[in-house]
Design a protein around this motif. Sequence first.
Motif, short mmCIF file in Angstrom:
data_model
loop_
_atom_site.label_atom_id
_atom_site.label_comp_id
_atom_site.label_asym_id
_atom_site.label_seq_id
_atom_site.Cartn_x
_atom_site.Cartn_y
_atom_site.Cartn_z
N VAL A 186 1.37 -11.37 2.31
CA VAL A 186 1.53 -10.04 1.72
C VAL A 186 2.90 -9.95 1.07
O VAL A 186 3.93 -10.13 1.73
CB VAL A 186 1.41 -8.93 2.78
N ARG A 187 2.90 -9.71 -0.23
CA ARG A 187 4.15 -9.45 -0.94
C ARG A 187 4.24 -7.95 -1.18
O ARG A 187 3.35 -7.34 -1.77
CB ARG A 187 4.21 -10.20 -2.26
N ALA A 188 5.31 -7.35 -0.71
CA ALA A 188 5.54 -5.92 -0.88
C ALA A 188 6.76 -5.70 -1.74
O ALA A 188 7.83 -6.26 -1.48
CB ALA A 188 5.73 -5.25 0.47
N THR A 189 6.61 -4.88 -2.78
CA THR A 189 7.73 -4.52 -3.65
C THR A 189 7.98 -3.02 -3.50
O THR A 189 7.14 -2.20 -3.87
CB THR A 189 7.42 -4.86 -5.11
N LEU A 190 9.13 -2.68 -2.92
CA LEU A 190 9.46 -1.30 -2.61
C LEU A 190 10.56 -0.81 -3.54
O LEU A 190 11.60 -1.46 -3.70
CB LEU A 190 9.97 -1.16 -1.17
N ILE A 191 10.30 0.31 -4.19
CA ILE A 191 11.37 1.03 -4.89
C ILE A 191 11.94 2.02 -3.88
O ILE A 191 11.25 2.93 -3.42
CB ILE A 191 10.84 1.76 -6.12
N VAL A 192 13.20 1.84 -3.50
CA VAL A 192 13.80 2.66 -2.45
C VAL A 192 14.94 3.49 -3.04
O VAL A 192 15.67 3.04 -3.93
CB VAL A 192 14.29 1.80 -1.27
N PHE A 195 6.71 -5.21 6.11
CA PHE A 195 7.90 -4.46 6.52
C PHE A 195 7.99 -3.17 5.71
O PHE A 195 7.92 -3.17 4.48
CB PHE A 195 9.16 -5.31 6.28
N PHE A 196 8.14 -2.05 6.46
CA PHE A 196 8.13 -0.75 5.80
C PHE A 196 8.68 0.28 6.78
O PHE A 196 8.52 0.13 8.00
CB PHE A 196 6.69 -0.38 5.41
N PRO A 197 9.31 1.37 6.28
CA PRO A 197 9.71 2.46 7.18
C PRO A 197 8.46 3.22 7.63
O PRO A 197 7.98 4.13 6.95
CB PRO A 197 10.63 3.32 6.33
N ASP A 198 7.90 2.81 8.77
CA ASP A 198 6.58 3.25 9.22
C ASP A 198 6.69 4.60 9.93
O ASP A 198 6.72 4.70 11.15
CB ASP A 198 6.00 2.18 10.17
N ARG A 199 6.76 5.64 9.13
CA ARG A 199 6.84 7.02 9.63
C ARG A 199 6.13 7.92 8.64
O ARG A 199 6.14 7.66 7.42
CB ARG A 199 8.28 7.45 9.85
N PRO A 200 5.49 9.00 9.10
CA PRO A 200 4.62 9.78 8.20
C PRO A 200 5.33 10.60 7.15
O PRO A 200 4.68 11.09 6.22
CB PRO A 200 3.83 10.68 9.17
N ASP A 201 6.65 10.77 7.25
CA ASP A 201 7.34 11.57 6.24
C ASP A 201 7.85 10.74 5.07
O ASP A 201 8.57 11.25 4.22
CB ASP A 201 8.48 12.39 6.86
N ILE A 202 7.48 9.47 5.00
CA ILE A 202 7.76 8.63 3.84
C ILE A 202 6.51 8.61 2.98
O ILE A 202 5.51 7.98 3.32
CB ILE A 202 8.13 7.19 4.25
N LEU A 203 6.53 9.31 1.85
CA LEU A 203 5.36 9.43 0.98
C LEU A 203 5.56 8.57 -0.25
O LEU A 203 6.56 8.70 -0.97
CB LEU A 203 5.14 10.88 0.57
#
Length: 897
Positions: free
Chosen positions: A39-45, A135-143
């Motif tokens: 799994v390749r994940a590309t996150l714009i943070v 890998f991700f900030p696994d919380r419901p308030d991250i939309l």
Amino acid sequence: MHASPASPSVIRRSDYRPPDWLVPDIALDFDLDPARTRVRATLIVTRNGDHDRPLRLDGDGLIPLEVRIDGEAATPDQWHMEAGYLSVSLSGSARKVETLVELAPESNSKLMGLYASGGLLCTQCEAEGFRRITFFPDRPDILSRYDVTLRADKARFPILLSNGDPVEQGEGDAGQHWARWVDPFPKPCYLFALVAADLACNADSFVTMSGRDVQLGIWVREADLPRTGHAMQALKNSMAWDERVYGREYDLDVFNIVAVADFNFGAMENKGLNIFNSRYILADPETATDIDYDGVEGVVAHEYFHNWSGNRVTCRDWFQLSLKEGFTVFRDQNFSADMGSHAVKRIEDVRILRAAQFQEDSGPLAHPVRPESYMEISNFYTATIYNKGAELIRMIALMLGPERFRAGTDLYFDRHDGQAATCEDFVLAMEEGGEIDLSQFRRWYEQAGTPHVRATLDHDPMTRTVNLHLHQSLAPTPGQPDKAPMAIPLRVALFDPATGTHHGDELLMLTEPQQSFSFPDFATPPILSINRGFSAPVIIDTNRSQDDLAFLSAHDDDPFARYEAMQQLMVNILVGRIAGQPIDEAAVIAAIRQVITDPLLDPAFVAEAIRLPSEAYLGDQMAHVDPDAIHAAREALQQRIGAELEPDWRAIHARTRAAEFSISAAAKGARKLRNSALGYLVASGAMDGPAIAFVQFEQAHNMTERQAALAILANGDSAERVAALDIFYNRYGADALTLDKWFQTQAFAVHPDTVDLVEELGRHKDFTLANPNRVRALYGAFTGNQWAFHHISGKGYRLVADCILALDRLNPQTAARLVPPLGRWKRFDAARGALMRGELERILAQPGLSKDVTEQASKSLEYQDRVRPRTAGGPSISSSSLRPRPRHRQPPCWQPD
């Protein structure tokens, strides 16, 4: 946050703080393979606020292969792993972070994250499963907006599905193919989903109220396609109902449902791609009971309604879980009532509430609808969150009335669309839209336990005035020794016993510890009908006599109140018999005779009204549960009712036989009443009873009548019992869902050998711990069988504890759901209590125990019984060992999603 299972850390609502980093966009690229998925994940943070804290990404069981920042490989000083997190040091306000990870879906027995099931790959991310994918900030308030590309072997996985709408697809190298899905609506990661499989589709469409055409698909194994018609119709009915009742229109171009055999919950509302436990999709007359049909309809509706009450408006944190679940259960309950019988649906919902949530409220795992802390969030998918949460919404709707409640929900959806909201946000919208002050009502979200209301009625013949005196109390629960008065809406009516009519149907608000209400112009004492429609989830205790209850069971025009009066008649007689008091059962016999001979009553309502309270419900009425005495008393009353009314049962059983199958409300009601009559007929001791049940079993053209006959036979020791069980197994052994009924029927049988039989079935070649449905069918049903589970030898406790320990190594979530029945050890005699406590201690001593089971078992051992005695309603019955006590209530829940 990620402590060892031996000492799980506690997460507290008061510790909430906004995320340090937001992820407005994420692109996921999957190279799917059961043994080795990449799994390749590309996150714009983007940095959230003025701080210099690093980006922390949750991860569980992932193998990190690569970390890149703005396209460049991250240096060792820029990232590191710590306690389940990937920590990335970033400068600036916005960056692009890429990770590449590897995982093995076929080894994922927890069924959380990405896993394999019956030849397909699928996901379950609620509550914290996404961290097992990337890998991700696994919380419901991250939309985030999701752009997902799936690659897989085309021959093995010809269907590739994800959230949102399909935008591209194509062929790859070496027999692979790919598909790209884009979801334009920001969502939390717990709503992410993918499926890669070889499935067939029941395709249909729905035109929304604005004229948009939505493509619908229910994806199942080819052989199961004929069993998807009911689910598809339920989906279309749900879409039309949500538009009509709430004004909510579906927002994507496609809506897909996939049925999965191995699933921890009932279903999951992932945006545009609902993944369902197959038991809530597949239905036909041969394999599904009427309860199954209703379950499919209700769960399909529940998950669809989440598109607005859960997806478009989601939860800020997991303490707000009832924001989406309680509201959506309320919505699906009302939908099901509109599709069938409002009266019967309300009775069914209250029975579930009392059987699970009231019990939860009175035990060691009691918690508020909005909890204050948890160790493992999966343990809080409870009857309190779902069913009691729905009752809170129902009370608000009752207090506001239809128009103001609709104004409040419109305001809530419009104000918080695209946001992660809180329970307080919902209540505020109800206050503003409904023009009401709900300050005191908020205590329902804050205080655990079931309120106890004592109601007494007195009449002054001189002034022709009736006074209703109400007293409320709320017993201590873990962590909450002192409680403030609740705001309790109670619907009441006062009946004239001479005419059978009542003076109004009023909504009273009980807000003080003690309140009195006066009613003028009563020449004679009336009879009180209270908590009509079950207007509040409370325990009502009254000074009504058996004659009053008999009157209400015959004349009350509120169906729930009428049912309640009949139930209370039965409870009073059974509790009195258990206490060794001389009890006249004639009132119950007469009341049942009157109900079953009333041609104007709905057969489904009649079947509910004549149903004896369960042994578990009776146990909840008493200070200390005596399973053997309860069982003996209930069996004796059932036999007496069966024998006294035997000709009626024979007549009902004969006249309710149908020539063909239908799922109309009338047909389902007739089957329900027919099965009730058969149960009483066999219980009467009639010599031909087992033979009549066996004929129904063999000749039934539907599973409702066949399984009912099997369950009735399973309680006895006849030759027909053995034959029916063998026939059922041989006929349905190849169908997993129907075979679950075979396991469940035997585990729930009130048979002297049930404990030994469950032990034997646990070694059966068709039993497996790997499938949650099979575990629930055997061990879950067994824990609900009060007489068998609480066998004085303790064998039942040991069986379940052994299952919990073995299952915890595979699937901690499912294992943890078996712990609560052991946690009620304070409610039973010293011998049984010591045995249950010993099993809990043995569980906690297990090395490497999951935090799921650790939390449930440790809280259960800490249980101190501080619940005050009570009566269930009606007159008190004195007994030193059987003092009535407060009582409090499901996949769970209702089954959790």
